[in-house]
Design a protein around this motif. Structure first.
Motif, mmCIF file in Angstrom:
data_model
loop_
_atom_site.group_PDB
_atom_site.id
_atom_site.type_symbol
_atom_site.label_atom_id
_atom_site.label_comp_id
_atom_site.label_asym_id
_atom_site.label_seq_id
_atom_site.Cartn_x
_atom_site.Cartn_y
_atom_site.Cartn_z
ATOM 1 N N VAL A 286 0.834 -1.204 0.000
ATOM 2 C CA VAL A 286 0.000 0.000 0.000
ATOM 3 C C VAL A 286 0.868 1.253 0.000
ATOM 4 O O VAL A 286 0.595 2.231 -0.715
ATOM 5 C CB VAL A 286 -0.956 -0.010 1.218
ATOM 6 C CG1 VAL A 286 -1.671 1.326 1.360
ATOM 7 C CG2 VAL A 286 -1.967 -1.138 1.086
ATOM 8 N N LYS A 287 1.939 1.230 0.775
ATOM 9 C CA LYS A 287 2.861 2.370 0.799
ATOM 10 C C LYS A 287 3.514 2.569 -0.564
ATOM 11 O O LYS A 287 3.690 3.700 -1.032
ATOM 12 C CB LYS A 287 3.939 2.143 1.861
ATOM 13 C CG LYS A 287 3.414 2.115 3.287
ATOM 14 C CD LYS A 287 4.537 1.816 4.269
ATOM 15 C CE LYS A 287 4.022 1.698 5.692
ATOM 16 N NZ LYS A 287 5.114 1.350 6.648
ATOM 17 N N ARG A 288 3.870 1.475 -1.221
ATOM 18 C CA ARG A 288 4.495 1.584 -2.537
ATOM 19 C C ARG A 288 3.530 2.169 -3.564
ATOM 20 O O ARG A 288 3.930 2.943 -4.437
ATOM 21 C CB ARG A 288 5.014 0.214 -2.988
ATOM 22 C CG ARG A 288 6.327 -0.190 -2.308
ATOM 23 C CD ARG A 288 6.720 -1.612 -2.681
ATOM 24 N NE ARG A 288 8.121 -1.902 -2.378
ATOM 25 C CZ ARG A 288 8.597 -2.201 -1.182
ATOM 26 N NH1 ARG A 288 7.749 -2.262 -0.152
ATOM 27 N NH2 ARG A 288 9.879 -2.439 -0.994
ATOM 28 N N LEU A 289 2.269 1.791 -3.475
ATOM 29 C CA LEU A 289 1.275 2.382 -4.373
ATOM 30 C C LEU A 289 1.221 3.894 -4.195
ATOM 31 O O LEU A 289 1.135 4.650 -5.168
ATOM 32 C CB LEU A 289 -0.098 1.766 -4.111
ATOM 33 C CG LEU A 289 -0.354 0.389 -4.732
ATOM 34 C CD1 LEU A 289 -1.585 -0.257 -4.104
ATOM 35 C CD2 LEU A 289 -0.536 0.517 -6.245
ATOM 36 N N ALA A 290 1.293 4.330 -2.940
ATOM 37 C CA ALA A 290 1.267 5.765 -2.666
ATOM 38 C C ALA A 290 2.533 6.458 -3.168
ATOM 39 O O ALA A 290 2.520 7.668 -3.432
ATOM 40 C CB ALA A 290 1.103 5.998 -1.161
ATOM 41 N N GLU A 291 3.607 5.682 -3.324
ATOM 42 C CA GLU A 291 4.875 6.238 -3.806
ATOM 43 C C GLU A 291 4.995 6.221 -5.330
ATOM 44 O O GLU A 291 6.030 6.614 -5.870
ATOM 45 C CB GLU A 291 6.035 5.443 -3.206
ATOM 46 C CG GLU A 291 6.153 5.593 -1.689
ATOM 47 C CD GLU A 291 7.089 4.563 -1.066
ATOM 48 O OE1 GLU A 291 7.305 4.638 0.161
ATOM 49 O OE2 GLU A 291 7.594 3.682 -1.797
ATOM 50 N N GLY A 292 3.940 5.742 -6.004
ATOM 51 C CA GLY A 292 3.943 5.796 -7.461
ATOM 52 C C GLY A 292 4.158 4.474 -8.171
ATOM 53 O O GLY A 292 4.281 4.444 -9.399
ATOM 54 N N TRP A 293 4.220 3.366 -7.418
ATOM 55 C CA TRP A 293 4.284 2.069 -8.078
ATOM 56 C C TRP A 293 2.968 1.835 -8.828
ATOM 57 O O TRP A 293 1.884 2.231 -8.379
ATOM 58 C CB TRP A 293 4.495 0.951 -7.060
ATOM 59 C CG TRP A 293 5.880 0.894 -6.484
ATOM 60 C CD1 TRP A 293 6.524 1.893 -5.798
ATOM 61 C CD2 TRP A 293 6.777 -0.217 -6.517
ATOM 62 N NE1 TRP A 293 7.770 1.483 -5.415
ATOM 63 C CE2 TRP A 293 7.956 0.182 -5.827
ATOM 64 C CE3 TRP A 293 6.719 -1.498 -7.032
ATOM 65 C CZ2 TRP A 293 9.050 -0.655 -5.665
ATOM 66 C CZ3 TRP A 293 7.809 -2.346 -6.866
ATOM 67 C CH2 TRP A 293 8.958 -1.929 -6.208
ATOM 68 N N LYS A 294 3.044 1.160 -9.966
ATOM 69 C CA LYS A 294 1.871 0.953 -10.812
ATOM 70 C C LYS A 294 1.310 -0.454 -10.636
ATOM 71 O O LYS A 294 2.049 -1.442 -10.703
ATOM 72 C CB LYS A 294 2.236 1.174 -12.282
ATOM 73 C CG LYS A 294 1.066 0.993 -13.241
ATOM 74 C CD LYS A 294 1.509 1.176 -14.685
ATOM 75 C CE LYS A 294 0.336 0.955 -15.643
ATOM 76 N NZ LYS A 294 0.751 1.090 -17.066
ATOM 77 N N ARG A 295 0.011 -0.548 -10.400
ATOM 78 C CA ARG A 295 -0.673 -1.837 -10.294
ATOM 79 C C ARG A 295 -1.197 -2.252 -11.658
ATOM 80 O O ARG A 295 -1.830 -1.458 -12.369
ATOM 81 C CB ARG A 295 -1.843 -1.758 -9.323
ATOM 82 C CG ARG A 295 -2.682 -3.051 -9.247
ATOM 83 C CD ARG A 295 -3.990 -2.774 -8.529
ATOM 84 N NE ARG A 295 -4.803 -3.969 -8.284
ATOM 85 C CZ ARG A 295 -5.704 -4.468 -9.118
ATOM 86 N NH1 ARG A 295 -5.909 -3.880 -10.310
ATOM 87 N NH2 ARG A 295 -6.413 -5.536 -8.798
ATOM 88 N N THR A 296 -0.945 -3.505 -12.039
ATOM 89 C CA THR A 296 -1.533 -4.086 -13.243
ATOM 90 C C THR A 296 -2.173 -5.414 -12.866
ATOM 91 O O THR A 296 -1.750 -6.079 -11.918
ATOM 92 C CB THR A 296 -0.477 -4.314 -14.345
ATOM 93 O OG1 THR A 296 0.586 -5.120 -13.827
ATOM 94 C CG2 THR A 296 0.081 -2.991 -14.845
#
Length: 371
Positions: A286-296
């Motif tokens: 969740v933290k990585r998503l907030a840091e701009g990691w992209k979910r596919t």
């Protein structure tokens, strides 16, 4: 997890299982309650007991002499008291990954085995646990089977006696690898006889041992992994079809963590890489998503991936969508239920457990669905 041998059940084993399960030998099998199990590892942190039917309290370990090792977290009367107040049963988990040598030593020495049994039974009784979860990972050699079976049957007998004295059911479960071949030496009839259910660890399908950056826990196998690619569905169906274990004796494992690789995209080769794969709890994803990691979303395997902003790392993980799909699948197939390793993995700062809550909704719907 690195062994992918396949085992065919002989006609004799199938016949013995059929005999054991036949109405004439046992009568009608009772309808068993569905389970929603969480592994608690370490001190509890404001557990939402309303989610669970059972907690597996991990781990109690022992030396080869059968003497239990000290542990500040396990056993805990506070955990059993809180859980029982919420209507949740608690099993104490014995062993865990990396403790197979000690189990082998214990059952090789009658005095050590007797000492171990007495210590565990006393712990269960005094701390008011509801049984044991046997995490011998794994009894995967011919000379280990007699000791494993003897130890399990002894625990079954002793715990049933405690249950009779306390007026409540006592449970024996075990953890099993998603590679059913690691339990190929155990007779399915023995498993049905002694285990209330088996927690199948349907995760760790990819890691440092893999040729490529595969997903940690795909529901269905990826075509990019070839005809023998691992998956939750394939592992569970192997237990049903190749081992002959009934669906209501099997719980499906749902990980609250994923695994990352230092490669630009999924299924890229990791051979020769000097950088090791890494584990990522859902709360860290969740933290990585907030840091701009992209979910596919991988629609073939029904699981998501994360890709780093610089395009140099990927993480195969589970989120609420994939966990819900897996739970739907497990319930629709008639499995005993689902379990989670480990309950703190999706604990967010607001106190929520998004993955376990999503799974619980699907579990409730599946439990209530007409059969």
């Amino acid at each position: 997890m690195s062994r992918f041998s396949r085992f065919s059940i002989t006609a004799a084993v199938l016949a013995s299982l059929t005999l054991f399960l036949s109405p004439t030998s046992r009568g009608e099998e009772p309808k068993r309650e569905k389970v929603f199990v969480g592994y608690l590892f370490g001190p509890p942190k404001d557990l939402n007991y309303a989610l669970y039917t059972h907690i597996c309290h991990a781990f109690v370990t022992a030396g080869g002499d059968g003497r239990l090792n000290p542990n500040r977290s396990v056993p805990s009367r506070a955990v059993t008291t809180e859980a029982h107040a919420a209507g949740v049963k608690v099993l104490v988990s014995l062993g865990g990954w990396g403790w197979d040598d000690q189990f082998r030593e214990i059952v090789a020495d009658p005095k050590a085995e007797a000492r171990y049994v007495e210590a565990v039974v006393k712990l269960v009784d005094e701390f008011d646990y509801d049984g044991i979860d046997l995490d011998w990972e794994y009894p995967d050699a011919d000379n280990e089977v007699p000791g494993f079976e003897r130890l399990t049957r002894t625990f079954r007998k002793r715990l049933d006696a405690i249950g009779k004295a306390k007026g409540r059911e006592m449970l024996v479960t075990m953890a099993a690898s998603s590679n059913f071949g690691t339990l190929s030496r155990l007779d399915p009839a023995f498993l049905v006889e002694t285990m209330d259910w088996i927690n199948v660890m349907t995760y760790d399908f990819a890691g440092a041992w893999s040729p490529r950056a595969g997903h940690n826990a795909p529901l269905f196998a990826s075509s990019q992994d070839g005809p023998n690619g691992g998956s939750t569905a394939r592992a569970m169906l192997d237990f049903l079809e190749k081992r002959g274990v009934p669906a209501d004796r099997l719980a499906v494992g749902l990980p609250l963590y994923g695994r990352g690789f230092h490669v630009p995209k999924p299924y890229t080769s990791i051979q020769g890489s000097s950088e090791k794969p890494f584990d990522v709890n859902y709360k860290d994803a969740v933290k990585r998503l907030a840091e701009g990691w992209k979910r596919t979303w991988d629609d073939e395997t029904k699981v998501p991936w994360l890709t780093s902003p610089d395009g140099k790392k990927v993480i195969g993980f589970d989120d609420a969508e994939s966990i819900r799909l897996k739970t739907d699948w497990a319930m629709s197939r008639g499995f005993r239920g689902v379990f989670f390793w480990q309950v703190d993995g999706d604990r967010l700062p607001d106190g929520s457990n998004p993955l376990q809550q999503a799974a619980h909704q699907a579990w409730e719907a599946g439990r209530a669905a007409p059969k």
